[in-house]
Design a protein around this motif. Structure first.
Motif, short mmCIF file in Angstrom:
data_model
loop_
_atom_site.label_atom_id
_atom_site.label_comp_id
_atom_site.label_asym_id
_atom_site.label_seq_id
_atom_site.Cartn_x
_atom_site.Cartn_y
_atom_site.Cartn_z
N PRO B 70 0.71 -1.23 -0.07
CA PRO B 70 -0.01 -0.06 0.00
C PRO B 70 0.90 1.10 -0.16
N ASN B 71 2.10 1.25 0.40
CA ASN B 71 2.91 2.42 0.46
C ASN B 71 4.25 1.97 0.54
N ALA B 72 5.20 2.78 0.25
CA ALA B 72 6.67 2.61 0.17
C ALA B 72 7.38 1.85 1.38
N SER B 73 6.50 1.70 2.46
CA SER B 73 7.02 1.46 3.70
C SER B 73 6.71 0.10 4.21
N PHE B 74 5.79 -0.47 3.58
CA PHE B 74 5.06 -1.59 4.12
C PHE B 74 4.47 -2.39 3.30
N SER B 75 4.57 -3.97 3.28
CA SER B 75 4.07 -4.84 2.43
C SER B 75 3.68 -6.03 3.18
N THR B 76 2.68 -6.73 2.69
CA THR B 76 1.86 -7.74 3.40
C THR B 76 1.98 -8.97 2.20
N LEU B 77 2.15 -9.98 2.86
CA LEU B 77 1.83 -11.30 1.97
C LEU B 77 0.79 -12.11 2.98
N LYS B 78 -0.26 -12.35 2.24
CA LYS B 78 -1.46 -13.28 2.85
C LYS B 78 -1.61 -14.48 2.35
N ILE B 79 -1.97 -15.47 3.15
CA ILE B 79 -2.43 -16.88 2.80
C ILE B 79 -3.75 -17.15 3.29
N GLN B 80 -4.76 -17.41 2.51
CA GLN B 80 -6.13 -17.83 2.79
C GLN B 80 -6.87 -18.58 1.97
N PRO B 81 -7.00 -19.73 2.30
CA PRO B 81 -6.66 -20.33 3.61
C PRO B 81 -5.56 -21.08 3.71
N SER B 82 -4.93 -21.21 4.78
CA SER B 82 -3.51 -21.77 4.78
C SER B 82 -3.61 -23.34 4.88
N GLU B 83 -2.60 -23.69 4.38
CA GLU B 83 -2.22 -25.32 4.17
C GLU B 83 -1.13 -25.94 4.95
N PRO B 84 -0.87 -27.07 5.26
CA PRO B 84 0.41 -27.74 5.93
C PRO B 84 1.36 -27.43 4.88
N ARG B 85 1.10 -27.63 3.48
CA ARG B 85 2.38 -27.17 2.73
C ARG B 85 2.79 -25.97 2.54
N ASP B 86 2.01 -25.22 2.81
CA ASP B 86 2.60 -23.84 3.07
C ASP B 86 3.69 -23.27 4.13
N SER B 87 4.03 -24.45 4.95
CA SER B 87 4.93 -24.28 6.04
C SER B 87 6.32 -23.93 5.31
N ALA B 88 6.99 -23.02 5.78
CA ALA B 88 8.26 -22.70 5.25
C ALA B 88 8.70 -21.35 5.89
N VAL B 89 9.87 -20.77 5.55
CA VAL B 89 10.42 -19.57 5.84
C VAL B 89 10.16 -18.53 4.89
N TYR B 90 9.28 -17.37 5.21
CA TYR B 90 9.21 -16.65 4.34
C TYR B 90 10.20 -15.36 4.43
N PHE B 91 10.84 -14.88 3.20
CA PHE B 91 11.75 -13.83 3.39
C PHE B 91 11.14 -12.68 2.54
N CYS B 92 11.48 -11.56 2.92
CA CYS B 92 11.04 -10.28 2.26
C CYS B 92 12.54 -9.57 2.02
N ALA B 93 12.87 -8.93 1.01
CA ALA B 93 14.16 -8.34 0.62
C ALA B 93 13.77 -7.15 -0.07
N SER B 94 14.64 -6.04 0.00
CA SER B 94 14.61 -4.78 -0.65
C SER B 94 15.75 -4.41 -1.21
N SER B 95 15.80 -3.48 -2.37
CA SER B 95 16.93 -2.96 -3.17
C SER B 95 16.56 -1.69 -3.62
N LEU B 96 17.66 -1.04 -4.11
CA LEU B 96 17.47 0.10 -5.00
C LEU B 96 17.63 -0.07 -6.40
N LYS B 97 17.10 0.43 -7.13
CA LYS B 97 17.09 0.45 -8.66
C LYS B 97 18.74 0.65 -8.91
N GLY B 98 19.11 -0.16 -9.77
CA GLY B 98 20.61 -0.25 -10.02
C GLY B 98 21.40 -1.36 -8.97
N ASP B 99 20.57 -1.79 -8.43
CA ASP B 99 20.99 -2.53 -7.21
C ASP B 99 22.24 -3.60 -7.78
#
Lengths: 110, 115
Positions: B70-99
């Motif tokens: 919704p804005n430059a400082s916040f993001s969400t990842l939503k799972i609905q409905p969740s299932e056991p196979r969704d079990s994992a580690v979820y990473f967020c990363a950011s970068s600058l253009k020209g990274d």
């Protein structure tokens, strides 16, 4: 993104140099070679990157073959804290997403 | 800078429940990425944003997954409905253009367990 090939695992003794190889025979002229590592229970972290020339920073050195079809990440004196999975990734000027392979799991023995 | 901040660090939920993972990128970074990591499949890119706009969501497994920025400082990842196979580690990363010069900065991840 072009594909890279790395050994699944390597071992090193503490305080000895470590050379982690990466093959990227299909690299294109605009691909940068990036190295990241992932310590246990952490996200990947940037190590070093280069295009054609060898590169040095406080963490490591990157040696790039003259034909650019392979590269080597060099840790000059391995410590126990360097035990991690090391990823070699290619990325061009326009690609904005990294494709991570399985990487090399480095074990450092005391 | 505190780096990329993800919350929660751990989430345990029951199958069928909605799960929302949160990410605060580094201030000034204009790209944001969501990755998932499992033993079987390693690190997979799910979706990425540029200037808050989704650019490539081809890695999102199925319609149960959705991501917003919704804005430059916040993001969400939503799972609905969740299932056991969704079990994992979820990473967020950011970068600058020209990274190609600056690289990606990853958060510490959210370990999701769906029981």
């Amino acid at each position: 993104d072009a594909k890279t090939t790395q050994p699944n695992s390597m071992e090193s003794n503490e305080e000895e140099p470590v050379h982690l190889p990466c093959n990227h025979s299909t690299i294109s002229g605009t691909d940068y070679i990036h190295w990241y590592r992932q310590l246990p229970s952490q996200g990947p972290e940037y190590v070093i990157h280069g295009l054609t020339s060898n590169v040095n920073n406080r963490m490591a050195s990157l040696a790039i073959a003259e034909d650019r079809k392979s590269s080597t990440l060099i840790l000059h004196r391995a410590t126990l804290r360097d035990a991690a999975v090391y990823y070699c990734i290619l990325r061009d000027d326009y690609g904005q997403n990294f494709v991570f392979g399985p990487g090399t799991r480095l074990s450092v023995l005391p | 800078d505190a780096g990329v901040i993800q919350s929660p660090r751990h989430e345990v939920t029951e199958m069928g429940q909605e799960v929302t993972l949160r990410c605060k990128p580094i201030s000034g970074h204009d790209y944001l990425f969501w990755y998932r990591q499992t033993m079987m499949r390693g690190l997979e890119l799910l979706i990425y944003f540029n200037n808050n706009v989704p650019i490539d969501d081809s890695g999102m497994p199925e319609d149960r997954f959705s991501a917003k920025m919704p804005n430059a400082s916040f993001s969400t990842l939503k799972i609905q409905p969740s299932e056991p196979r969704d079990s994992a580690v979820y990473f967020c990363a950011s970068s600058l253009k020209g990274d190609r010069f600056y690289g990606y900065t990853f958060g510490s991840g959210t370990r999701l367990t769906v029981v």
